[in-house]
Structures are given as structure tokens and as C-alpha cells.
Design an enzyme around this catalytic site. Structure first.
Site, PDB file in Angstrom:
ATOM      1  NE  ARG A 282      89.469  17.234   1.279  1.00 50.94           N
ATOM      2  CZ  ARG A 282      88.975  16.475   1.657  1.00 50.94           C
ATOM      3  NH1 ARG A 282      89.329  15.552   2.226  1.00 50.94           N
ATOM      4  NH2 ARG A 282      88.557  17.649   2.759  1.00 50.94           N
TER       5      ARG A 282
ATOM      6  CE  LYS B 106      92.308  19.862   2.500  1.00 51.42           C
ATOM      7  NZ  LYS B 106      91.911  21.113   2.874  1.00 51.42           N
TER       8      LYS B 106
ATOM      9  CG  HIS C 284      89.886  20.173  -5.619  1.00 50.63           C
ATOM     10  ND1 HIS C 284      90.230  18.793  -4.857  1.00 50.63           N
ATOM     11  CD2 HIS C 284      89.704  20.870  -5.163  1.00 50.63           C
ATOM     12  CE1 HIS C 284      89.669  20.018  -4.255  1.00 50.63           C
ATOM     13  NE2 HIS C 284      89.352  20.965  -3.463  1.00 50.63           N
TER      14      HIS C 284
ATOM     15  NE  ARG D 111      86.915  17.856  -1.933  1.00 54.56           N
ATOM     16  CZ  ARG D 111      86.221  16.851  -0.776  1.00 54.56           C
ATOM     17  NH1 ARG D 111      86.751  15.614  -1.281  1.00 54.56           N
ATOM     18  NH2 ARG D 111      86.307  17.524   0.315  1.00 54.56           N
TER      19      ARG D 111
ATOM     20  CG  HIS E 234      83.032  19.164   2.854  1.00 51.06           C
ATOM     21  ND1 HIS E 234      82.149  19.823   2.069  1.00 51.06           N
ATOM     22  CD2 HIS E 234      84.773  19.591   2.235  1.00 51.06           C
ATOM     23  CE1 HIS E 234      82.964  20.402   0.933  1.00 51.06           C
ATOM     24  NE2 HIS E 234      84.320  19.836   0.609  1.00 51.06           N
TER      25      HIS E 234
ATOM     26  CE1 TYR F 280      82.797  21.706  -4.427  1.00 46.89           C
ATOM     27  CE2 TYR F 280      81.906  21.613  -2.408  1.00 46.89           C
ATOM     28  CZ  TYR F 280      82.597  21.296  -3.032  1.00 46.89           C
ATOM     29  OH  TYR F 280      83.546  21.827  -2.724  1.00 46.89           O
TER      30      TYR F 280
END
Length: 329
Positions: free
Chosen positions: A185, A209, A276, A279, A302, A311
Site C-alpha cells: 500500500r 492495516k 494502488h 498493488r 489481507h 483478484y
């Protein structure tokens, strides 16, 4: 403040005297004595209610303690302050109807954006209900709109090569290669320092995150262009990527976004390319090339494989290849 106290006393005396017979002057005197130690302030109809504002601050403070990322905190704060300015009610008086009316004004937004706003409100009201600040959650029966089922936008191999070819400065090419090779990110790359890079393993650890740490890896191409960029620097800054002009300092989020846009505009892709997208491209191309989805999930950071699954959209060529390879004839 004194005027508000007197107004409240007058309204209370008037309200009670309509229901039961009372000595108005005696009641006024007793209420004046009782409220003398309180600071009463009337909330006008066009003002945000301080009760809701205080609860929003309490909720955000809790989220910060839980380790919510700074950018997410800013986003939640903006959404909840916007809501508070619109509703202007005590928290316990807010209804599901109020929330529906609030969301209805954003009919121009995509369903995914509306869903995000509702997610923030559900999180807020769910938390303050759990803390028993209010008795019922007005969002409990509100369902998020169905999101558009679209694969995240990514670059084709040809577009990626075109971007590589039009990079003019060592920093431009290094940024492009690092973002693509690691799948990180923007905030994760922006926070990196030179000493974070392990040259032997061609890897580094980033904080993602939820304050979660993970290891990501560089390609030979990314390491080559990163070294080439670092060799051009004569500063003593610790940041991996710094500004082009003095005084040298860590490059900001907006500056990185502008850098990607400048590169992309040289081949007419300014509307499509941003950090992004690298990514998305990393995830799509690696999965298309046969990578294990659990490995890609961990590389991307994730928490759920369902997020990574978005994806896993095979190209037509890959579909034909898989059909030919695995069909039992």
C-alpha cells in the site's frame, strides 16, 4: 449560560404546572437552587448536538487504542462528523429513518461508497450500543446495498512495460518497480527507511492495516533500480524515498500520487494509473501466473482470503491454457 438556565426553569415550571397543581413561585425557587450548580446550554435546531459529538470522540478514541490505521481514523472521523452535522440530535434519539434520509442525499455516489458510509455508521452505533451508552442500535435492520461485482482495475503486462519505458528519473523507475514487486500500500512504502531493506534476502518488513507487520519481497529488477536511485543521493535522510529538491525530506503521499500520474500521462494513462493500481497489478498477474492464493493473501496483508479472491480473475489466454491442461477427455 444564566439565560439558558432561566429559560429551562421557565419551561419546566410551565410543563409541570399544566399537569399538576403546583406553587409556581415556590417551584421556580427550588429549581433555581438545584440548577445553580449546573451549566445549562440550549442547543439550537441548527447546531450539532454535543451529546453526539462527545460519543463520536469516545468511539474514535477507542478505535485509536485498538490500533486502527491513521488514514482509516481520519476517514471515520470525517464520515461521522458529516453525519453529526446533518442529523443534529442526541445519540439516543437517532432513528433508522434519520440514517436512511442521511444516506439518501448521496444518491450520486456509487453503491460501494454508500456501503462504506453505512459500514462506518454501523460500527459506531454497534459500539456505543455494546457499551450501553444507548439501548438500541438504529442501524441493526439496515442492510448494506449490494456492491458492484467488478474485478479491481489492474494494468496489463503491456501497459506495465510502457510505464517502465517512459520513466525518466531513477526515482520514478525505482518507485514503480518497488510498488509493483512488493504489492504494498502507499502508506507502507511511504513509511519505509533505507535501513529497512534487507539486501541479502531482498525483502523488508512493513506495517500494514491494524498495525500488523508482514514481510514483503523485491524482484531483481526492483532491487537494481532501487540501488541505482540510492546511488544518486548525497543526503543523510533515513527515508527510502525523499523529495527531489532541498530541503530533502520524506516524500509525502500526495507527491507519490502526482509522480505516478506524471509518468502515466506520458502514455495517455493518467486517468488509470495511481500507486494502488500497482498493488492490483501485482495480485492479478501473480495469481494469473499460478501463484497460491493463500501466499498472495499473506503478501498483500489481507485478513480474509475472500478479499484476495477478488483478484483471481483469469485472462482469456490463461482460461484456455487451464482448459487444455486439465480437461479430462
Amino acid at each position: 449560560m444564566q439565560k439558558s438556565n432561566e429559560q429551562l426553569i421557565t419551561e419546566l415550571v410551565g410543563f409541570v404546572s399544566e399537569m399538576v397543581p403546583v406553587n409556581v413561585e415556590d417551584m421556580r425557587g427550588k429549581l433555581s437552587g438545584l440548577l445553580s450548580t449546573y451549566a445549562v446550554e440550549k442547543v439550537e435546531d441548527d447546531e450539532t448536538h454535543p451529546d453526539l459529538t462527545d460519543n463520536v470522540k469516545l468511539y474514535l478514541a477507542n478505535k485509536k487504542l485498538e490500533g486502527m490505521a491513521l488514514n482509516s481514523l481520519k476517514s471515520y472521523k470525517y464520515e461521522l462528523n458529516t453525519f453529526s452535522s446533518f442529523v443534529k440530535k442526541r445519540t439516543e434519539d437517532i432513528t433508522a429513518g434519520d440514517i436512511r434520509i442521511y444516506l439518501a442525499q448521496f444518491e450520486h455516489l456509487k453503491l460501494s461508497s454508500l456501503s462504506k458510509k453505512l459500514t462506518v455508521l454501523k460500527s459506531f452505533f454497534g459500539w456505543i450500543t455494546g457499551e450501553e451508552i444507548i439501548l438500541r442500535d438504529p442501524t441493526s435492520r439496515l442492510k448494506a446495498p449490494k456492491k458492484e461485482q467488478r474485478a479491481p482495475k489492474s494494468l496489463s503486462i503491456e501497459e506495465l512495460e510502457m510505464l517502465r519505458e517512459v520513466c525518466k528519473l531513477p526515482r520514478e523507475r525505482a518507485m514503480l518497480e518497488v510498488f509493483y514487486a512488493t504489492g504494498c500500500r502507499l502508506s507502507e512504502i511511504q513509511a519505509l527507511n533505507k535501513d529497512d531493506i534487507n539486501l541479502q534476502s531482498m525483502s523488508c518488513r512493513v506495517i500494514g492495516k491494524g498495525n500488523k507487520e508482514r514481510e514483503v519481497f523485491f524482484s531483481f529488477k526492483a532491487m537494481y533500480h532501487l540501488r541505482k536511485y540510492l546511488m544518486t543521493r548525497t543526503d543523510d535522510q533515513e527515508a527510502l524515498f525523499i523529495t527531489l529538491r532541498k530541503p530533502y525530506r520524506r516524500v509525502g503521499h500526495r507527491a507519490i500520487q502526482r509522480e505516478f500520474k506524471r509518468i502515466a500521462e506520458r502514455i495517455g494513462l493518467g486517468h488509470k494509473v495511481h500507486p494502488h493500481v500497482c498493488r492490483h497489478t501485482f495480485a492479478t498477474l501473480t495469481l494469473n501466473n499460478g501463484a497460491d492464493i493463500v501466499a498472495v493473501q499473506q503478501l498483500l496483508g489481507h485478513s480474509s482470503p475472500a478479499t484476495t479472491q477478488t483478484y483471481a480473475i483469469l485472462s482469456d489466454e490463461r482460461k484456455r491454457e487451464q482448459h487444455k491442461k486439465y480437461l479430462v477427455q
